[in-house]
Design an enzyme around this catalytic site. Structure first.
Site, PDB file in Angstrom:
ATOM      1  CG  ASP A 115      -0.313  -0.562   2.481  1.00 44.15           C
ATOM      2  OD1 ASP A 115       0.925  -0.570   2.565  1.00 44.15           O
ATOM      3  OD2 ASP A 115      -1.047  -0.983   3.382  1.00 44.15           O
ATOM      4  CG  ASN A 175      -9.007  -1.881  11.542  1.00 44.56           C
ATOM      5  OD1 ASN A 175      -8.037  -2.507  11.136  1.00 44.56           O
ATOM      6  ND2 ASN A 175      -9.458  -0.796  10.935  1.00 44.56           N
ATOM      7  CG  HIS A 229      -5.900  -2.419   8.505  1.00 48.54           C
ATOM      8  ND1 HIS A 229      -6.015  -1.108   8.908  1.00 48.54           N
ATOM      9  CD2 HIS A 229      -4.585  -2.736   8.701  1.00 48.54           C
ATOM     10  CE1 HIS A 229      -4.847  -0.659   9.301  1.00 48.54           C
ATOM     11  NE2 HIS A 229      -3.958  -1.623   9.201  1.00 48.54           N
ATOM     12  CD  GLU A 271      -8.743   0.643   7.305  1.00 47.50           C
ATOM     13  OE1 GLU A 271      -8.759  -0.288   8.135  1.00 47.50           O
ATOM     14  OE2 GLU A 271      -8.031   1.649   7.451  1.00 47.50           O
TER      15      GLU A 271
HETATM   16  C1  F6R Z   1       1.410  -1.596   6.101  1.00 46.72           C
HETATM   17  C2  F6R Z   1       0.162  -2.307   6.161  1.00 46.72           C
HETATM   18  C3  F6R Z   1      -0.690  -2.355   7.392  1.00 46.72           C
HETATM   19  C4  F6R Z   1       0.103  -2.712   8.649  1.00 46.72           C
HETATM   20  C5  F6R Z   1      -0.811  -2.715   9.871  1.00 46.72           C
HETATM   21  C6  F6R Z   1      -0.051  -3.021  11.148  1.00 46.72           C
HETATM   22  O1  F6R Z   1       1.986  -1.692   4.828  1.00 46.72           O
HETATM   23  O2  F6R Z   1      -0.215  -2.849   5.167  1.00 46.72           O
HETATM   24  O3  F6R Z   1      -1.720  -3.297   7.185  1.00 46.72           O
HETATM   25  O4  F6R Z   1       0.701  -3.968   8.484  1.00 46.72           O
HETATM   26  O5  F6R Z   1      -1.424  -1.469   9.996  1.00 46.72           O
HETATM   27  O6  F6R Z   1       0.813  -1.972  11.410  1.00 46.72           O
HETATM   28  P1  F6R Z   1       1.896  -2.068  12.580  1.00 46.72           P
HETATM   29  O7  F6R Z   1       2.893  -3.075  12.168  1.00 46.72           O
HETATM   30  O8  F6R Z   1       2.507  -0.681  12.615  1.00 46.72           O
HETATM   31  O9  F6R Z   1       1.154  -2.419  13.814  1.00 46.72           O
END
Ligand code: F6R
Length: 244
Positions: A67, A136, A138, A143
């Protein structure tokens, strides 16, 4: 679904880094799907370390990031482009032409998303996809929603995601409200998937995603259906699931 239990963040990171390293050793021209955020930072440090010791060669590797924030340029320090170069690509011998990250600067979402999907197909798909998990549920920036959105798309970030990610920005107002993300089908088409989850704050979502029914309200739950999915989870994040 395979579960690898790790002691803590460091143990989780070395276990995941070893799987990525094996993938690169077995197939020198692997296509890797990569993630940003806090979770993979230590993995990237191990990969850099092994590259510097001459144990890993990234020269034939192709990468696709999950992303990118919509509206942030590559030079913006908060962009995922910047993150990837800062935390990994600047320190290894990956060929820049083989690095793919959605272009947050491209305002033509339809074109950007079609191009991204085509680029993944053109190289024969992703061999190993690394995922983190949002609080959440994702994955990428898919989302919670009423549907599993299949392909790469522009998504409105959930308020909880904006709250979680504001730690990287000067203020909440600066957190972009939209992001490009691979879709659920894009992710599920990867030949192998590993997800890393650590810390007490993720214990609820681990239970909901992997020990409760599959639902697009918890996007990570779809991974239960993948035929080569490994969850690498530390003690704290797995604490509600030990007795299930
Ligand atoms: C980032 C991504 C997100 C993160 C998720 C967890 O490229 O795709 O899905 O993997 O938000 O983030 P952290 O590791 O910061 O808890």
């Amino acid at each position: 679904m395979k579960i690898i239990k790790a002691l803590d963040y460091n143990d989780m990171s070395i276990k995941a880094a070893n799987i990525i390293s094996e993938q690169i050793k077995i197939k020198a021209n692997s296509v890797l799907g990569l993630a940003t955020g806090s979770s993979p930072l230590q993995i990237y440090k191990h990969l850099i370390d092994w590259y510097k010791k001459g144990e890993l060669d990234f020269s034939q590797i192709t990468s696709f990031n999950l992303d990118e924030y919509y509206g942030l340029s590559k030079e913006n320090r908060q962009s995922y482009h910047y993150y990837m170069y800062d935390n990994l690509f600047n320190h290894i011998n990956i060929n820049n032409q083989n690095v793919h990250i959605p272009d947050g600067d491209n305002k033509n979402a339809e074109q950007e998303c079609l191009n991204y999907e085509k680029a993944i197909l053109d190289v024969g798909g992703i061999d190993l996809q690394l995922l983190g998990c949002g609080h959440n549920g994702h994955i990428g920036f898919n989302e919670p929603s009423d549907i599993f959105y299949p392909s790469t798309h522009l998504v409105k970030l959930a308020d909880s995601t904006i709250q979680a990610n504001k730690r990287f920005f000067e203020s909440e107002d600066e957190v972009p409200k939209y992001s490009y993300t691979m879709g659920i089908k894009t992710i599920m088409h990867a030949k192998k998937i590993i997800m890393i989850v650590s810390g007490e704050s993720k214990k609820e979502i681990v239970k909901r995603a992997f020990f409760e029914p599959i639902t697009p309200q918890v996007p990570a739950s779809v991974l239960q259906l993948h035929r080569n999915f490994t969850l690498i989870v530390d003690k704290a994040a797995f604490s509600l699931c030990e007795n299930i």
